[in-house]
Design a protein around this motif. Structure first.
Motif, PDB file in Angstrom:
ATOM      1  N   LEU A   1       0.824  -1.208   0.000  1.00 15.97           N
ATOM      2  CA  LEU A   1       0.000   0.000   0.000  1.00 15.97           C
ATOM      3  C   LEU A   1       0.860   1.261   0.000  1.00 15.97           C
ATOM      4  N   ARG A   2       1.975   1.233   0.737  1.00 16.75           N
ATOM      5  CA  ARG A   2       2.870   2.404   0.733  1.00 16.75           C
ATOM      6  C   ARG A   2       3.463   2.633  -0.653  1.00 16.75           C
TER       7      ARG A   2
ATOM      8  N   ASN B   1       2.137   1.824  -3.495  1.00 22.14           N
ATOM      9  CA  ASN B   1       1.082   2.368  -4.351  1.00 22.14           C
ATOM     10  C   ASN B   1       0.869   3.858  -4.078  1.00 22.14           C
ATOM     11  N   ALA B   2       0.937   4.245  -2.805  1.00 25.08           N
ATOM     12  CA  ALA B   2       0.760   5.660  -2.457  1.00 25.08           C
ATOM     13  C   ALA B   2       1.885   6.519  -3.030  1.00 25.08           C
TER      14      ALA B   2
ATOM     15  N   PHE C   1      -5.076   3.965   5.339  1.00 21.98           N
ATOM     16  CA  PHE C   1      -4.462   4.870   4.363  1.00 21.98           C
ATOM     17  C   PHE C   1      -5.478   5.895   3.854  1.00 21.98           C
ATOM     18  N   ASP C   2      -4.989   7.095   3.553  1.00 18.33           N
ATOM     19  CA  ASP C   2      -5.808   8.158   2.965  1.00 18.33           C
ATOM     20  C   ASP C   2      -5.585   8.141   1.448  1.00 18.33           C
ATOM     21  N   TYR C   3      -6.632   7.807   0.696  1.00 19.65           N
ATOM     22  CA  TYR C   3      -6.486   7.638  -0.752  1.00 19.65           C
ATOM     23  C   TYR C   3      -6.881   8.894  -1.538  1.00 19.65           C
TER      24      TYR C   3
ATOM     25  N   LEU D   1      -4.120  10.701  -3.675  1.00 14.35           N
ATOM     26  CA  LEU D   1      -3.780   9.918  -4.861  1.00 14.35           C
ATOM     27  C   LEU D   1      -4.867  10.059  -5.925  1.00 14.35           C
TER      28      LEU D   1
END
Length: 258
Positions: free
Chosen positions: A113-114, A116-117, A148-150, A153
């Motif tokens: 996930l990191r 991807n961010a 996570f805050d999407y 992104l």
């Protein structure tokens, strides 16, 4: 039974038992059981050596596989099966790797996930699917993915689409395209709607009219070969409306054009 021969073979050792039976073992196996030429072995000792040799070989394979990049438990399991490691040996291998933190699905999810961010463009729905395909449990995914805050992104993605298509589409069509593109990447509708609301659309009336006139020319060339009069007008209106142009603007353009 007696070890009649020990010979180094690249990463493994070849053991010959009583000049007939052959067995490949790892260096760890040699050390653990202090194997040497002429050593006497009982049937139980040989069975234990076979079992450990399979475990040791499988663990070495797994560590080699992991050395290239972080892997999930399922990925390691699939790799071992592909390399003909016995099912009975795989469970203790995986437990050993987990106990020593060589594989850790929770950390894998966080790292995934990191990454991807930092450099990706996927929303939580697509990320969840990809992680499930890698064998991560839904419970573990859910524990981490909502931390996570999407939105940043999604904004970055929306701005990218805006930069690519601004001036090429009418505002309504552009907003629809950005919304659909964000949804396709796995973000929620509420997120897509909020992103579109945060973007700055710079298409003025003159630009909109020019886009409409250009598209009208294109559609007229297409439909005027088969239709005329009212039917042509209806076909043109429908085609332009599907392209995202404003109905009132379409009617004005048609009155001037036809």
């Amino acid at each position: 039974m007696k070890i009649s021969k020990i010979e180094k073979k690249k990463r493994l050792y070849l053991l010959e038992i009583d000049d007939s039976e052959r067995l490949y073992v790892t260096e760890d196996t040699i050390v653990k059981y202090m194997l040497s030429k002429d050593k006497e072995l009982s049937a139980d000792e040989l069975a234990e050596i076979r079992e450990f040799a399979q475990f040791s070989y499988g663990k070495n394979l797994a560590l080699y596989f992991i050395s290239f990049q972080v892997r999930t438990k399922k990925q390691v399991r699939d790799y071992l099966l592909k390399n003909d490691i016995d099912e009975a040996s795989i469970a203790p291998i995986l437990k050993d790797l987990e106990d020593n933190n060589w594989i850790n699905d929770a950390k894998y999810v966080e790292s995934f996930l990191r990454q991807n961010a930092l450099s990706g463009d996927k929303g939580p729905q697509v990320l969840r699917q990809k992680l499930m395909q890698k064998g991560i449990s839904t419970g573990l995914i859910d524990q981490v993915i909502d931390q996570f805050d999407y939105f940043p992104l999604a904004v970055k993605l929306g701005q990218k689409f805006l930069d690519n298509y601004q001036g090429r589409l009418p505002e309504k069509a552009l907003k629809d395209k950005i919304t659909k593109s964000i949804l396709t990447k796995g973000f929620s509708y509420d997120t897509a709607k909020a992103v579109v609301g945060s973007l700055h659309f710079e298409l003025d009336q003159e630009d909109s009219d020019a886009l409409l006139e250009k598209e009208l020319d294109k559609q007229h060339r297409k439909f005027s070969k088969r239709y005329d009069g009212y039917q042509l007008q209806q076909k043109l209106f429908a085609a332009l409306y599907r392209k995202g142009f404003d109905p009132d603007a379409i009617n004005r353009a048609l009155r001037e054009y036809l």
